[in-house]
Design an enzyme around this catalytic site. Structure first.
Site, short mmCIF file in Angstrom:
data_model
loop_
_atom_site.label_atom_id
_atom_site.label_comp_id
_atom_site.label_asym_id
_atom_site.label_seq_id
_atom_site.Cartn_x
_atom_site.Cartn_y
_atom_site.Cartn_z
N ASP B 192 0.85 -1.19 0.00
CA ASP B 192 0.00 0.00 0.00
C ASP B 192 0.89 1.24 0.00
O ASP B 192 1.94 1.26 0.64
CB ASP B 192 -0.89 -0.02 1.26
CG ASP B 192 -2.04 0.97 1.18
OD1 ASP B 192 -1.77 2.18 1.13
OD2 ASP B 192 -3.19 0.53 1.16
N GLY B 193 0.45 2.28 -0.71
CA GLY B 193 1.19 3.53 -0.69
C GLY B 193 1.23 4.16 0.68
O GLY B 193 2.14 4.93 0.99
N HIS B 194 0.25 3.85 1.52
CA HIS B 194 0.19 4.46 2.85
C HIS B 194 0.26 3.39 3.93
O HIS B 194 -0.71 2.69 4.17
CB HIS B 194 -1.09 5.28 3.02
CG HIS B 194 -1.00 6.31 4.10
ND1 HIS B 194 -0.45 6.03 5.34
CD2 HIS B 194 -1.35 7.62 4.14
CE1 HIS B 194 -0.50 7.13 6.09
NE2 HIS B 194 -1.02 8.11 5.38
N GLU B 306 3.96 16.70 1.44
CA GLU B 306 3.74 16.55 2.90
C GLU B 306 4.92 15.80 3.51
O GLU B 306 4.73 14.86 4.29
CB GLU B 306 2.43 15.79 3.16
CG GLU B 306 1.24 16.38 2.42
CD GLU B 306 -0.08 15.69 2.72
OE1 GLU B 306 -0.99 16.37 3.20
OE2 GLU B 306 -0.19 14.47 2.50
N CYS B 400 -8.06 13.16 8.05
CA CYS B 400 -7.26 12.19 8.82
C CYS B 400 -6.96 12.69 10.23
O CYS B 400 -6.95 11.89 11.18
CB CYS B 400 -5.96 11.89 8.09
SG CYS B 400 -5.05 13.33 7.52
N CYS B 401 -6.68 13.99 10.38
CA CYS B 401 -6.18 14.47 11.66
C CYS B 401 -7.22 14.45 12.80
O CYS B 401 -6.89 13.99 13.90
CB CYS B 401 -5.59 15.88 11.52
SG CYS B 401 -4.19 15.97 10.37
#
Lengths: 616, 616
Positions: B192-194, B306, B400-401
């Site tokens: 997965d990229g993340h 990021e 997400c945060c």
């Protein structure tokens, strides 16, 4: 319908400003600093650029749209624009140095472009192939259809001026008429996400005399800042669409888009005599120049959005300073110079030209930087194709910069001088000739290495010489003249001397990113310290306070003048947490610091570089 | 098959490290600095978070995938992950403060998630709705399917630990088994990229004892750095895929992805006893901490990607320092602390927690920062939704945060203390209780405002107290102890005193962006100067050299300790070109500079702020 201007032979061929540009062939660069660069541009960069456009698929897209072969469009939606910039460069190059083979290439490619145009005048090969007729202007914020059209029009005007061929102009007129029939108050109300059409339409008006093109340019300028782009759900700031152009007080968002728009708005103001708009553009230029411009003339502080930052946000390491932004900056400043006659715009052009722009191309002439930082650390890792840590590259996936450099170098002669009824103004000093009426001026100089400029006229002539603001102590025929402005001289023999003593400059205290640092300049050149010339680690090199900077000739980098000063090596990496009481002390050995012109960096092994040096 | 660990009740419930985490209910925060923050998190943030997930469409996506209603997926492809983070937060919150209404919300939402899962165990509502079965794992670099799965698994483990419900755990096991059946050497070779799946699978192994989950986590860790992502045409650096994890010497690319991966790799190293991997992770953490971490503990210097920047590239104004990166940094440091027992990781957690993390949430508890810069200029224009110039916001398009903050605050008790066979270690000082076997410790403190921590034990106990590296002059029961490490004390009454004298710190000279500046700290808190407290323009405020910094109580911002020092106002904007000889001189009036804790900035009118102050 007004008649075309008589001397419509250079970029921005206006007759309405305080200064008139000279026509093609009236100012020519024949030697010195720029001639070999123009020669390499014509001999290497332009031919290899066509090969790159072939390899990347841009030319194939146009052939496919012309019905030659079968396949799908390749590359970004704005792929056509790079072809048109190349065609513009080739046209100016032909005007500078007529070459039959080049003319044939231009004609062959123009024929493909003409064949790709749709019957009704629409033209955008990628949109035609990917989205068909129904896809036209549907995503104008991102589709760059006007942007491509603008570059086509600019190429067409250059072509007719330099080769006499009307083939591309016919395409441009059909396309511009199609735009005029499509966009306007009672038609489609929309603007392109990427300006350039504004400058192009005004130039087409200047070439053809058709007022509809000027009207449409004005409409595109005035349409911005009224929520059109926000309506599509996009950030208006990025697209210079947050505030109407005539109410804006600064530049913001994507830097290339912002300066292209401003240049086009200046063209509109010039031709329409819109003084309110021109005054707003003066304010914007001044604010950009005093708070959002790097010492190199680089524009655009942020990688994110390729954008201008806030006031005084000018990090040297993460400077984006796109080569295209420097080019757009030069185009805007040139139009401001024509409109106002103020020397400060000539100063700005000089700074951008010799630094922010010129760093974008290798000494060899056909490798390019997209991004032009003022610092690279020794450990910098190239994390994407535009990263300067790669060094310059032969081409880019988004290839806007290379052909933009080509067209700028090929048309550089047009930026040297202007005329008024009673004088010739020389703005940039290059070895060459300038014609004014029946008089021919010969300019001899080895500028920027040497500050002496000798001008010989075939008959007594009034000449106004730009004295850069940095040139304290300049003389004209032995007489002291003020720095910052024009010095007028008359006669057949004029000698200008610009003192080239190295200058150590600090930065406004609000520019946080270079606090405690200095940069070194000499004449129009900003210098950089590169690892290749320095034994000590450039990442932590300091300059000693009050250390004199001495200049000397060299064989380095095609013979640049190098600068030397006393400095101190840093102590390198201190392991552990970086934020401590007294952490900023530095106690290395004394070393000689060697600096070379910023434009010439990254022509050897890529390594640490910095324009701003800490001063202990 | 090994048995589940007995005290599997906190995040990273390993029994294999040098330190054992305490279980749920063994460490509880009951007052002081953190209790009201946890209370607001439970009472406001978590309920309003569910509303936001409803409004943004995340919950609707899952209902649609469950066959409830009809429509298309809304929002980013990773929309499910925010729901799972919320479910995790809600579970920890229920464990902290059992509330029947919350439990019902958890159960209702869990039922939807279970119904959305496909028969074979696959689950990703957006992929299911947008791309169908054929779309599974086709764009794993960008689709975040493992990322969503990872957050689901983490939520499931929290749920079973805190509520005893197995409903989500059953979903997680089915999904993890589906992943195990799909990915591996002789199956699909892709990552997965993340990252986040690595941490999650190890935790699922800890919960269930099924070695296959640990094996798969290890496979995902070891699969990176072998060209998998480059094969798809993407930049391997961005995705932490340029170098195998066990050979990497630093962190690079997207900062949240990088630290999540490192935390997961630490989990793998912990459970497998892979000392080579653990040593590599130590090197990476040290390098990150000493060259790529802000004074606030913020991680990620670049908006573009990021991402972590190069060594020492730490601009305060353009710091990205995503709130999620601070959270991931805490998770990584916590696992390193468990693995090694070294106090420096506790120091790192403290710095991130009180500064880089806590700045991400408003004092009110339900407005958030995505990006946490160390400087905001007065003229900063908010050009996108994440811009700090907006102030904190209730939610984000990419959300997400906020739920990441919620789950961190709700599980914060788990990070306070650990045990070994012969002692309890206290890593973070908060008013509350700690149980160790039959002994209960009561911790009384008003830290970080006051440096005194009183510990009362129900029976004589050995306690190891983390003495932060900044705490020169600390005492335990009146005896001097070294800063940086643990001080051991035994008995029933222990008094720790950490001196909270304000500290003025400089930065390593290689951190170019804050040269000539200092930051002010007090205890674990980094301070910031905000326009709201200062009459002089914060954009050009300077601190006088050797000016003493004095602390005082205040009613500001829920009663923070404020710091004051003598400074000098700047002269403001100088019109014209910014780069001149002597340009850096500053000659304003003497003024008092008032600083407040960095975490509390932007709780009043948004305005200029700076952590780093120039020192003239």
């Amino acid at each position: 319908m007004s008649a075309p201007p008589e001397t419509s032979l250079s970029p921005a061929a206006t007759t309405k400003g305080r200064r008139r540009p000279l026509g093609l062939g009236q100012a020519t660069i024949t030697g010195g600093f720029w001639a070999p660069r123009q020669a390499r541009n014509g001999a290497d960069a332009i031919p290899s650029g066509q090969d790159q456009l072939e390899k990347a698929g841009n030319l194939q897209n146009l052939r496919l749209a012309a019905g030659i072969g079968e396949g799908e469009a390749i590359g970004p939606v704005f792929a056509d624009s790079d072809v048109y910039k190349w065609l513009e460069a080739a046209a100016w190059e032909y005007g500078r140095n007529p070459d039959e083979e080049l003319l044939q290439r231009i004609r062959d490619l123009t024929a493909v472009v003409a064949a790709a145009q749709r019957e009704d005048g629409y033209l955008d090969s990628v949109v035609q192939l990917r989205y068909g007729d129904e896809g036209r202007y549907q995503q104008l914020v991102w589709s760059h259809e006007h942007y491509c059209a603008g570059h086509l029009i600019q190429a067409a005007v250059a072509q007719v001026r330099c080769t006499g061929d009307r083939a591309l102009l016919d395409v441009a007129i059909k396309l511009a008429d199609h735009l005029g029939a499509t966009f306007g108050d009672d038609k489609t109300v929309d603007v392109d996400g990427h300006p350039v059409i504004e400058m192009a339409l005004v130039e087409l008006y200047r070439e053809t005399g058709t007022p509809a093109y000027l009207d449409l340019a004005q409409w595109f300028v005035d349409a911005r800042g009224h929520g059109i782009i926000e309506r599509h759900g996009h950030s208006p700031a990025y697209f210079s669409d947050r505030v109407p152009v005539r109410r804006a007080t600064t530049v913001e968002g994507h830097s290339v888009r912002a300066v292209y728009l401003a240049a086009g708005a200046t063209d509109v103001a010039l031709e329409t005599g819109d003084t309110e708009l021109l005054e707003a553009l003066k304010v914007q230029f001044d604010h950009m120049w005093s708070t959002k411009t790097y010492v190199t003339g680089g524009l655009g502080a942020r990688w994110d959005g390729e954008a201008f930052g806030d006031e005084y946000e000018l990090p040297p390491d993460r400077a984006y300073a796109e080569t295209c932004a420097a080019i757009g900056g030069i185009q805007w400043a040139w139009r401001m110079l024509l409109a106002t006659g103020e020397a400060s715009y000539g100063d700005a052009i000089e700074r951008m030209l010799y630094n922010g722009f010129l760093a974008g191309v290798s000494l060899g002439g056909s490798e390019y930087f997209y991004v032009n930082p003022l610092q690279l650390r020794g450990d910098a890792y190239a994390d994407n194709g535009r990263s300067p840590a790669h060094g310059r590259r032969g081409w880019f996936d988004c290839a806007c910069c290379p052909p933009n450099i080509m067209r700028t170098l090929a048309s550089l002669d047009g930026y040297l001088a202007t005329s008024t009824d009673d004088a010739v103004q020389i703005h940039q000093y290059a070895a060459g000739t300038i014609k004014s009426g029946d008089v021919e001026l010969t300019v001899e100089t080895n500028y920027p290495w040497d500050g002496t400029v000798r001008i010989t006229a075939t008959a007594p002539t009034a000449v106004e010489l730009r004295i850069p603001a940095w040139a304290e102590g300049a003389t004209v025929n032995g007489r002291s003249v003020d720095a910052g402005g024009y010095a007028r001289a008359e006669g057949t023999e004029i000698e200008l001397v610009l003192p080239l003593t190295p200058r150590v400059v600090g930065a406004d205290p609000r520019i946080d990113a270079v606090r405690g640092c200095v940069a070194i300049e000499r004449g129009p050149l900003v210098y950089a310290v590169e690892q290749a010339d320095n034994a000590a680690n450039v990442d932590d090199l300091h300059l000693l306070p009050e250390a004199p900077v001495v200049s000397g000739t060299s064989d380095l980098l095609d013979g640049v003048t190098v600068l030397r000063a006393q400095g101190r090596a840093g102590t390198g990496h201190q392991p552990g947490w970086s934020f401590r009481t007294g952490a900023a002390d530095s106690t290395g050995a004394d070393v000689e610091v060697v600096a070379v012109p910023y434009y010439a960096w990254a022509n050897r092994e890529i390594g640490a570089m910095r324009v701003w040096l800490p001063r202990t």
